[in-house]
Design an enzyme around this catalytic site. Structure first.
Site, PDB file in Angstrom:
ATOM      1  N   CYS A  42      17.777  -1.636  36.947  1.00  0.00           N
ATOM      2  CA  CYS A  42      18.536  -2.135  35.797  1.00  0.00           C
ATOM      3  C   CYS A  42      17.730  -3.058  34.895  1.00  0.00           C
ATOM      4  CB  CYS A  42      19.807  -2.815  36.275  1.00  0.00           C
ATOM      5  SG  CYS A  42      20.953  -1.667  37.077  1.00  0.00           S
ATOM      6  N   ASP A  82      23.210  -8.187  36.400  1.00  0.00           N
ATOM      7  CA  ASP A  82      23.828  -7.651  37.627  1.00  0.00           C
ATOM      8  C   ASP A  82      23.656  -8.508  38.873  1.00  0.00           C
ATOM      9  OD1 ASP A  82      24.224  -5.652  35.805  1.00  0.00           O
ATOM     10  OD2 ASP A  82      23.174  -4.090  36.924  1.00  0.00           O
ATOM     11  N   LYS A 133      28.907  -2.842  32.192  1.00  0.00           N
ATOM     12  CA  LYS A 133      28.169  -1.626  31.839  1.00  0.00           C
ATOM     13  C   LYS A 133      28.377  -0.548  32.909  1.00  0.00           C
ATOM     14  CE  LYS A 133      23.773  -3.483  33.698  1.00  0.00           C
ATOM     15  NZ  LYS A 133      23.423  -2.463  34.680  1.00  0.00           N
TER      16      LYS A 133
END
Length: 230
Positions: free
Chosen positions: A163, A25, A130
């Site tokens: 995450c 990310d 995701k």
């Protein structure tokens, strides 16, 4: 090719052929002004320090031909994969799906959803979109790793306590051994960064191993480091 990395709580061995570098990310929406991270009241500059050491690790992984996987958190344009508990949490200045300086916040295909230029994927590298915090939930991530015979992960990206942690925990439950690079993961909260890393390596490595990127780069063949950013 097997190398041994000096890590906490002990040496971490990895075979380059069966190890993937996972970059979680590193998106404009989290790492740059005007994105989702800033709408939540965070100082996004705290994540910028991750980029230079991660560039060096990424360059070395590419030189060795290691599997590289980038993830992006975000949602389909109609937000049908964004649960209400996520959509309505907190009091951000902009919510997921709202128009922002970099396009609709955390929506796939928007400029802000994509990875920062400094770490942009190259041809052949996997990009996994995701809908949640973990990389396995609702994605092809696990199947892609299995198809490549991957058994160990070098985990990087943001944020450490969200995450990154979720992915490492998911990976641990699926039998993957994880090495988290301490200076290649970042948090908006320095205390969360410290505690999040300590939790991974606690009790003999309950979720995995932790090491600075220099320890990994030192263990890799010298030829893999030629041409890496200084």
């Amino acid at each position: 090719m097997t190398v041994t990395v000096d890590a906490d709580p002990g040496p971490f061995e990895l075979d380059v052929a069966t190890t993937a570098l996972v970059i979680i990310d590193m998106q404009r929406d989290f790492c740059e002004p005007g994105g989702f991270g800033e709408t939540l009241g965070n100082d996004v500059s705290l994540l910028r320090g991750v980029i230079p050491p991660l560039q060096r690790v990424l360059a070395a992984a590419r030189a060795l031909g290691m599997t590289v996987v980038h993830t992006r958190e975000g949602h389909v344009p109609d937000l049908s994969d964004c649960p209400p508990a996520k959509l309505h949490r907190g009091s951000p200045s902009l919510r997921i799906g709202d128009p922002g300086p970099k396009g609709r916040i955390l929506v796939r295909g928007e400029y802000g959803h994509d990875i920062v230029d400094e770490l942009a994927p190259v041809e052949g590298e996997l990009v996994v979109d995701k809908p949640g915090k973990g990389s396995f939930h609702g994605t092809s991530f696990g199947a892609e790793l299995a198809a490549r015979g991957i058994t160990r992960l070098v985990v990087t990206g943001v944020t450490t306590e969200v995450c990154v942690h979720t992915t490492v925990r998911e990976a641990n439950d699926r039998g993957y051994e994880c090495l988290v690079l301490s200076d290649c993961v970042g948090s908006y909260f320095p205390e969360f960064q410290r505690v999040g890393l300590a939790m991974i390596a606690a009790q003999g490595g309950i979720f995995g191993w932790v090491a600075p990127s220099a320890a990994l780069l030192t263990a890799l063949p010298v030829t893999a480091l030629e041409g890496t950013p200084s």
